[in-house]
Scaffold this motif. Structure first.
Motif, PDB file in Angstrom:
ATOM      1  N   ASP A   9     -24.514  14.666 -12.102  1.00 31.31           N
ATOM      2  CA  ASP A   9     -23.557  15.092 -13.129  1.00 31.31           C
ATOM      3  C   ASP A   9     -22.309  15.723 -12.519  1.00 31.31           C
ATOM      4  O   ASP A   9     -21.203  15.554 -13.041  1.00 31.31           O
ATOM      5  N   LEU A  10     -22.488  16.453 -11.419  1.00 36.92           N
ATOM      6  CA  LEU A  10     -21.373  17.131 -10.771  1.00 36.92           C
ATOM      7  C   LEU A  10     -20.678  16.244  -9.739  1.00 36.92           C
ATOM      8  O   LEU A  10     -19.760  16.705  -9.045  1.00 36.92           O
ATOM      9  N   LYS A  11     -21.145  14.980  -9.625  1.00 35.82           N
ATOM     10  CA  LYS A  11     -20.579  14.020  -8.662  1.00 35.82           C
ATOM     11  C   LYS A  11     -20.632  14.564  -7.231  1.00 35.82           C
ATOM     12  O   LYS A  11     -19.665  14.518  -6.482  1.00 35.82           O
ATOM     13  N   MET A  12     -21.808  15.078  -6.867  1.00 36.21           N
ATOM     14  CA  MET A  12     -21.997  15.665  -5.536  1.00 36.21           C
ATOM     15  C   MET A  12     -23.124  14.989  -4.769  1.00 36.21           C
ATOM     16  O   MET A  12     -23.505  15.444  -3.693  1.00 36.21           O
ATOM     17  N   ALA A  47     -24.657  27.011  -1.904  1.00 36.50           N
ATOM     18  CA  ALA A  47     -24.851  25.771  -2.662  1.00 36.50           C
ATOM     19  C   ALA A  47     -26.287  25.263  -2.525  1.00 36.50           C
ATOM     20  O   ALA A  47     -26.909  24.841  -3.509  1.00 36.50           O
ATOM     21  N   PRO A 100     -26.334  24.324 -12.027  1.00 36.93           N
ATOM     22  CA  PRO A 100     -25.049  23.602 -12.059  1.00 36.93           C
ATOM     23  C   PRO A 100     -23.806  24.479 -11.889  1.00 36.93           C
ATOM     24  O   PRO A 100     -22.942  24.145 -11.061  1.00 36.93           O
ATOM     25  N   PRO A 101     -23.654  25.611 -12.616  1.00 35.53           N
ATOM     26  CA  PRO A 101     -22.417  26.379 -12.444  1.00 35.53           C
ATOM     27  C   PRO A 101     -22.259  26.979 -11.046  1.00 35.53           C
ATOM     28  O   PRO A 101     -21.149  27.015 -10.507  1.00 35.53           O
ATOM     29  N   ARG A 153     -21.309  24.148  -8.670  1.00 35.74           N
ATOM     30  CA  ARG A 153     -19.908  23.772  -8.867  1.00 35.74           C
ATOM     31  C   ARG A 153     -18.974  24.767  -8.161  1.00 35.74           C
ATOM     32  O   ARG A 153     -18.027  24.363  -7.485  1.00 35.74           O
ATOM     33  N   MET A 154     -19.254  26.052  -8.309  1.00 37.09           N
ATOM     34  CA  MET A 154     -18.414  27.083  -7.704  1.00 37.09           C
ATOM     35  C   MET A 154     -18.449  27.011  -6.178  1.00 37.09           C
ATOM     36  O   MET A 154     -17.407  27.070  -5.515  1.00 37.09           O
ATOM     37  N   ALA A 179     -16.898  23.688  -4.649  1.00 40.38           N
ATOM     38  CA  ALA A 179     -15.428  23.637  -4.755  1.00 40.38           C
ATOM     39  C   ALA A 179     -14.765  24.250  -3.529  1.00 40.38           C
ATOM     40  O   ALA A 179     -13.585  23.991  -3.263  1.00 40.38           O
TER      41      ALA A 179
END
Length: 435
Positions: A168-171, A361, A406-407, A410-411, A414
């Motif tokens: 979902d996060l394209k990672m 992460a 997920p959050p 994402r942080m 990034a």
């Protein structure tokens, strides 16, 4: 000559059909709603059981709840049987989709990360198990078995949740994403082994003999599975692959998973261990056309697995959290689960040469317990290791940690610049679905 066994009574069949239809329909609706809100579908599926169970329906419409979910063990066991088949196929499917190539590619680095993410939360969980109030233990439960079980519950991770979050996060194409998945595979395998040991210990007294016999059975399972078992699986799948129809392949895969689960269960180990190992053998046999497994995946993920998670929610009693001791114990378990996993993974990542953001992460991804934790909790409840209150706490850990991942991912991601190799892999992974 014995008389034939009477078929299921008409009323019992009616109740079972209503239970299955209602749970599946609502699990689908609430699962879709959870997905739209950015949560894992399993959160919505569990919520169905919460709404229909002792947390809500039993209070607002007790007569309806009693009729639809009667306190009759035989009736509930019918629903349990469907749910158990669902979870065994789900775990087997997890093994089928496990990428052993990732383990070979990132194995050494992932092992270092995984060891930290296993040892620290395992130790924290065992210590916590001894410190929790005794009223969270069912009468007659050995405190050591309970403590070991809490250790297992604290150290597992969930490959399906991790993979879905990364997709979902394209990672998924990022090195950190690959490492997280590989370490999650190691965590899951260790978790099933430990769960089998604890389940074997729960049946008898905890002695050096029972521990050694459990470990011996585990060794036998692994040796037989990856020698004779590999040959049997490969030969069976080769025969099934002669047909262009996916039916024989699906039937053989389901039969092998269930028979393997029966084998480990007969040894006093946990049935999910056999299902997982068999899934790994099927996935690594090289005889399965992925297109032929799609129908099995659809039936499991959209059919029987949601019934399992919805029925798991039926056993949660959130009203027990209104009691201050239970609430405090729940907050302590949640804090230890999160802290132990983050500290362990962070230490393992730093020791293997990763930056602080990369370590964060990795910790966020592996902190997600998801469906695996729920399976573990259900096993604990079935074995009599957990009370309803303790079961509710463990399932809440699964939900909260899955929502956190997920959050934080994402942080942290990034702040990590993609490498040239990662950019090249991006297009390759963009169209892939992850289980």
């Amino acid at each position: 000559m014995n008389a034939p066994v009477a078929p299921i009574a008409a009323h019992n069949l009616l109740v079972l059909l209503l239970q299955l239809g209602l749970l599946l329909l609502l699990a689908h609706l609430f699962g879709r709603l959870a997905t739209r809100l950015g949560m894992a579908a399993v959160v919505g599926e569990l919520f169905v059981g919460v709404v229909l169970g002792p947390s809500f329906l039993a209070h607002v419409a007790p007569d309806l709840h009693t009729w639809l979910f009667p306190a009759d063990p035989a009736q509930f066991h019918l629903l349990d049987a469907v749910g158990q088949i669902g979870v065994l196929l789900l775990v087997g499917l997890t093994g089928i989709y496990m990428d052993t190539g990732l383990v070979r590619r990132f194995g050494r680095t992932a092992a270092g990360i995984s060891i930290g993410g296993l040892v620290v939360p395992l130790g924290f969980g065992i210590a916590l198990g001894f410190l929790l109030p005794r009223n969270l233990l069912p009468p007659g439960t050995d405190p050591l078995v309970f403590a070991l079980f809490m250790g297992v519950a604290m150290c597992v991770s969930a490959i399906p949740v991790i993979a879905k979050a990364l997709l979902d996060l394209k990672m998924l194409h990022r090195d950190i994403g690959q490492l997280t998945l590989t370490a999650g595979v190691i965590d899951d395998a260790f978790g099933w082994f430990m769960l089998s040991v604890v389940s074997a210990l729960s049946i008898g007294a905890v002695t050096a003999g029972t521990v050694l016999s459990s470990l011996a059975y585990l060794a036998v399972v692994v040796i037989v599975a990856f020698t004779l078992g590999r040959l049997i699986v490969s030969h069976a799948l080769r025969l099934a692959s002669r047909s262009a129809d996916p039916g024989p392949t699906v039937a053989i895969a389901v039969a092998l998973i269930l028979l393997s689960a029966a084998g480990t269960h007969a040894l006093g180990l946990e049935a999910v261990l056999g299902a997982f190992v068999c899934g790994v053998l099927i996935g690594s046999a090289g005889r399965v056309n992925p297109a032929k497994i799609v129908s099995l995946r659809t039936v499991v993920l959209s059919g029987v697995a949601p019934i399992f998670f919805a029925s798991a929610g039926l056993r949660m009693d959130l009203t027990s959290l209104a009691e201050l001791p239970v609430l405090l114990a729940g907050l302590a378990v949640l804090a230890i689960a999160i802290l132990g996993k983050f500290l362990g993974v962070y230490a393992g990542a730093k020791l293997t040469g990763h930056s602080s953001w990369e370590a964060l992460a990795l910790g966020a991804g592996l902190n997600a317990r998801g469906v695996i934790e729920i399976v573990v909790a259900m096993v604990g409840l079935r074995l009599g290791i957990l009370t309803v209150e303790a079961y509710t706490i463990v399932v809440l850990v699964a939900i909260v940690t899955s929502l956190m991942a997920p959050p934080i991912l994402r942080m942290a991601m990034a702040r990590i610049k993609p490498t040239t190799e990662e950019k090249a892999r991006e297009s390759e992974y963009a169209s892939e679905a992850a289980f």
